[in-house]
Design an enzyme around this catalytic site. Structure first.
Site, PDB file in Angstrom:
ATOM      1  N   ILE A  28       0.945  -1.225  -0.050  1.00 54.94           N
ATOM      2  CA  ILE A  28       0.187  -0.032   0.190  1.00 54.94           C
ATOM      3  C   ILE A  28       0.674   1.244   0.008  1.00 54.94           C
ATOM      4  O   ILE A  28       1.866   1.265   0.728  1.00 54.94           O
ATOM      5  CB  ILE A  28      -0.813   0.157   1.176  1.00 54.94           C
ATOM      6  N   GLY A  64       2.879  -8.872   5.900  1.00 58.20           N
ATOM      7  CA  GLY A  64       3.117  -8.213   7.158  1.00 58.20           C
ATOM      8  C   GLY A  64       2.870  -6.604   7.189  1.00 58.20           C
ATOM      9  O   GLY A  64       3.287  -6.128   5.874  1.00 58.20           O
ATOM     10  N   GLY A  65       2.567  -5.982   7.975  1.00 60.78           N
ATOM     11  CA  GLY A  65       2.177  -4.904   7.918  1.00 60.78           C
ATOM     12  C   GLY A  65       1.262  -4.377   7.038  1.00 60.78           C
ATOM     13  O   GLY A  65       0.211  -4.665   6.681  1.00 60.78           O
ATOM     14  N   ASP A  66       1.511  -3.517   5.855  1.00 57.19           N
ATOM     15  CA  ASP A  66       0.706  -3.230   4.597  1.00 57.19           C
ATOM     16  C   ASP A  66       1.206  -3.718   3.448  1.00 57.19           C
ATOM     17  O   ASP A  66       0.951  -3.282   2.179  1.00 57.19           O
ATOM     18  CB  ASP A  66       0.641  -1.722   4.485  1.00 57.19           C
ATOM     19  N   GLU A  67       1.895  -5.185   3.441  1.00 59.29           N
ATOM     20  CA  GLU A  67       2.255  -5.889   2.382  1.00 59.29           C
ATOM     21  C   GLU A  67       1.797  -7.139   2.256  1.00 59.29           C
ATOM     22  O   GLU A  67       1.284  -7.730   3.493  1.00 59.29           O
ATOM     23  CB  GLU A  67       3.778  -5.849   2.658  1.00 59.29           C
TER      24      GLU A  67
END
Length: 272
Positions: A152, A192-195
């Site tokens: 993102i 992970g996170g925004d991935e």
């Protein structure tokens, strides 16, 4: 054919199963197997039941798990321990115990989901996805697959501008879009996170993939419109292992992020 007691089947089904199976007891073995399978068992478990009956009719005891129902009840996971009664070298009837294991199965299913799913999005988690992709590439080396890494754009700015609740909404929105965009046979994960990471199995073709990539680079959400960058590597052209594919897709993502709201393929002309 079967006599027995059940120590724990649910009240709605446990006695019904035993009561309704009793009229079949006068049938010959093969007719009994067919009747029980069709009347009580879940269609997806018939192969398991058939294997168990083959063992029993050969004179060997069998233990198996299957979903059973009776009296209009819902299916209940049961464990069946069955021993044949032999006369003149033939199985003439069976004695067995039916035990409700539905609670244990539900707990096992819950634990399996916890191991393989990202709790926030419901997608596969990183560890499970990497393991699944390694397995797929090894088992289907002749296939044509695509590894996608999706990030993102400017996610920190979304949090800073709209708040962390908005960021959470975007994370979940993206997960829903990926689930809707790809097939159940594909491996869709939150890396992970925004991935996110997706393995597209048995790639249908160039236009199919490009259409999905075009739909992913810009997403309208009530909180905000956000964009994504996507890096793509093709198997086996860009790599024959997960590590080599991931390295190529990650490099392609780097080029895509330099442009923002874009997708890029590993640095080889696109030929699908």
């Amino acid at each position: 054919m079967m006599d027995g007691e059940t120590p724990s089947c649910r009240a709605t089904a446990r006695w019904e199963i035993l009561r309704e199976v009793r009229p079949f007891s006068q049938l010959p073995p093969e007719a009994y197997r067919q009747a029980v399978s069709q009347y009580f068992a879940h269609p997806d478990d018939r192969a398991v039941i058939d294997r168990a009956f083959r063992s029993i009719l050969s004179g060997a005891p069998a233990t198996y798990e299957a979903r059973m129902r009776a009296g209009g009840s819902s299916f209940v996971w049961c464990k069946l321990d069955v021993t044949p009664v032999m006369e003149n070298g033939e199985a003439v009837k069976m004695i067995g115990v039916i035990t409700d294991i539905s609670a244990a199965r539900e707990m096992t299913d819950t634990l399996k989901k916890q191991v393989r799913l990202d709790a926030f999005t419901g997608l596969c988690n990183k560890k499970y996805a990497v393991s699944a992709i390694w397995r797929i590439l090894a088992e289907v080396p002749e296939g044509r697959h695509a590894l996608l890494i999706i990030d993102i754009d400017g996610f920190k700015a979304i949090n800073d501008t709209h708040g962390h609740a908005a960021g959470d909404a975007v994370i979940q929105d993206m997960a829903g879009r990926l689930t809707a965009c790809f097939r159940t046979s594909d491996v869709v994960s939150r890396f992970g996170g925004d991935e996110y990471m997706v393995l597209v199995r048995d790639l249908p073709g160039r236009e199919w993939l490009l259409d999905r990539l075009e739909g992913l680079v810009s997403c309208a959400h009530p909180v905000c419109t956000y964009t994504n960058s996507v890096g793509v590597a093709l198997f086996p052209r860009d790599g024959e292992t997960f590590d080599s594919l991931f390295e190529q897709a990650d490099r392609a993502l780097y080029h895509a992020k330099a442009q923002r709201r874009a997708y890029a393929f590993a640095p080889v002309p696109l030929e699908i």
